[in-house]
Design a protein around this motif. Structure first.
Motif, PDB file in Angstrom:
ATOM      1  N   ARG A  56       0.832  -1.206   0.000  1.00  0.00           N
ATOM      2  CA  ARG A  56       0.000   0.000   0.000  1.00  0.00           C
ATOM      3  C   ARG A  56       0.865   1.253   0.000  1.00  0.00           C
ATOM      4  N   SER A 141      -8.559  -3.023   4.775  1.00  0.00           N
ATOM      5  CA  SER A 141      -9.083  -4.260   4.217  1.00  0.00           C
ATOM      6  C   SER A 141      -7.912  -5.209   3.905  1.00  0.00           C
ATOM      7  N   SER A 149     -11.676  -5.924  -2.074  1.00  0.00           N
ATOM      8  CA  SER A 149     -11.670  -6.248  -0.639  1.00  0.00           C
ATOM      9  C   SER A 149     -12.193  -7.660  -0.389  1.00  0.00           C
ATOM     10  N   HIS A 233      -9.257   1.630  -7.295  1.00  0.00           N
ATOM     11  CA  HIS A 233      -8.870   1.009  -6.032  1.00  0.00           C
ATOM     12  C   HIS A 233      -9.363  -0.427  -5.948  1.00  0.00           C
TER      13      HIS A 233
HETATM   14 MG    MG Z   1      -9.222  -1.085   1.319  1.00  0.00          MG
END
Ligand code: MG
Ligand code: TXA
Length: 338
Positions: A56, A141, A149, A233
């Protein structure tokens, strides 16, 4: 490489999860929204390893999960509107961004912001782990960054096996989309992310329409105004086509309420989010069905038009992100509006 243990979320599993969290480990656990990848929010080394496991971008701050409002008040400062909303909707799928008590969580978990996102989840397993861990727990997540997710332990395993310490399996998540995020640092709450708690429910308590987030600065060096609002995303590996009124050759179909647009019979795969037209059921199925159709060998996924009220707002938001073109630099989505 870590040895990832998959265990049932019974008393022994919960105790092991809390122990590993206190030791700085990475534990995937169920919440009512989606599975979260948890670590000690006070431990910068644990937070750094969590960012690494997810891949991330480290400017993206994490939600601090706590067992109740009194624990939340030790992590952030609650303006009156935040008190009201917390009192009405916690535990549940609502995250409140409030001014941080900066000593209560690591700066890395907040990505250097002076505010902190806090949530009290309703899932009994999450609550038991939080109570046993006895400290704020950061939990994004439990997917690789940019992936859909996870709503089952198997989804977590597919993404993060070998990268985390433990997965607590408590079956599928009931809500199926992430929490609604409200920024409560200003004069009136602002909706940053539609999610498992509907706009209608929040507005009924506030007695006023929710203000919408509007980005004003394209400065990519600054911390994002609404961090995490990356355009692409929730991305399956094949293109997602929204508001489809026909299914093209080679496409799979994600549909709703029994709709079968022209071309459906030849679709590479079909999933109906809710044959009975129930948006709650649709949200619960959304991520699992996107994954299934992504693996159906199709060239793309056609999605029928869906209702926009209630949980339809969060579903539309996630689908719009799934359909957004992949940006090489994954820059924040400055067109995010509601
Ligand atoms: Mg997330
Ligand atoms: O339902 C959920 O919220 C799940 C479960 C596991 O609790 N968690 C989750 O976390 O969705 P994550 O990290 O995937 O999304 C958290 C979002 C991100 O978009 C992040 O940028 C935003 O919350 N966020 C965190 N702190 C913030 C802050 N101080 N101000 C604005 N946004 C913030």
């Amino acid at each position: 490489m870590r040895a990832t243990r998959l265990v049932t979320a019974d008393a022994a599993g919960i105790a092991e999860a809390a122990r590993r969290l206190r030791d700085g480990g990475l534990v995937a656990l169920p919440t009512e929204t989606v599975y979260g990848l948890a670590c000690d929010a006070t431990d910068p080394r644990a937070v750094a390893s969590l960012y690494a496991a997810k891949g991330r971008p480290s400017f993206n701050p994490l939600i601090a999960h706590v067992p109740d409002l009194s624990a939340a008040r030790r992590v952030g400062m609650f303006p009156p509107a935040a008190e009201t909303l917390a009192g009405r909707f916690w535990p549940g799928p609502l995250t409140l961004v409030v001014p941080a008590r900066e000593e209560a969580t690591s700066e890395l978990a907040r990505a250097g912001l002076a505010s902190v996102a806090i949530r009290v989840p309703a899932h009994p397993v999450a609550r038991a782990v939080l109570a046993a861990a006895g400290r704020p727990i950061a939990a994004p997540s439990a997917n690789r960054s940019g992936h859909v997710s996870p709503t089952t332990a198997a989804h977590v395993q597919a993404d993060l096996d070998g990268r985390i310490d433990l997965i607590l399996d408590a079956g599928p998540c009931t809500v199926g989309v992430e929490s609604t995020i409200l920024d409560c640092t200003g004069a009136a709450p602002v909706l940053l992310r539609p999610g498992g708690l509907t706009r209608e429910a929040i507005e009924a308590v506030l007695g006023a329409p929710l203000a919408a987030f509007v980005a004003v600065s394209p400065d990519k060096e600054a911390a994002p105004l609404a961090p995490g609002m990356l355009a692409s995303h929730y991305a399956p590996s094949v293109p997602v086509r929204l508001n489809a009124r026909t299914v093209n050759a080679g496409e799979a179909l994600l549909t709703f309420a029994g709709a079968r647009p022209p071309g459906s019979a030849a679709a590479a795969g079909v999933r109906d989010l809710s044959p009975s037209g129930d948006l709650v059921e649709a949200a619960a199925h959304l991520f699992a069905f996107l994954r299934e159709l992504d693996h159906a060998g199709a060239e793309g996924i056609a999605v029928v038009p869906l209702p926009r009220h209630g949980l339809g707002e969060a579903i539309a938001d996630r689908l719009r992100r799934a359909a957004a073109p992949r940006s090489a630099d994954r820059s924040p989505d400055l067109t995010f509006r509601h």
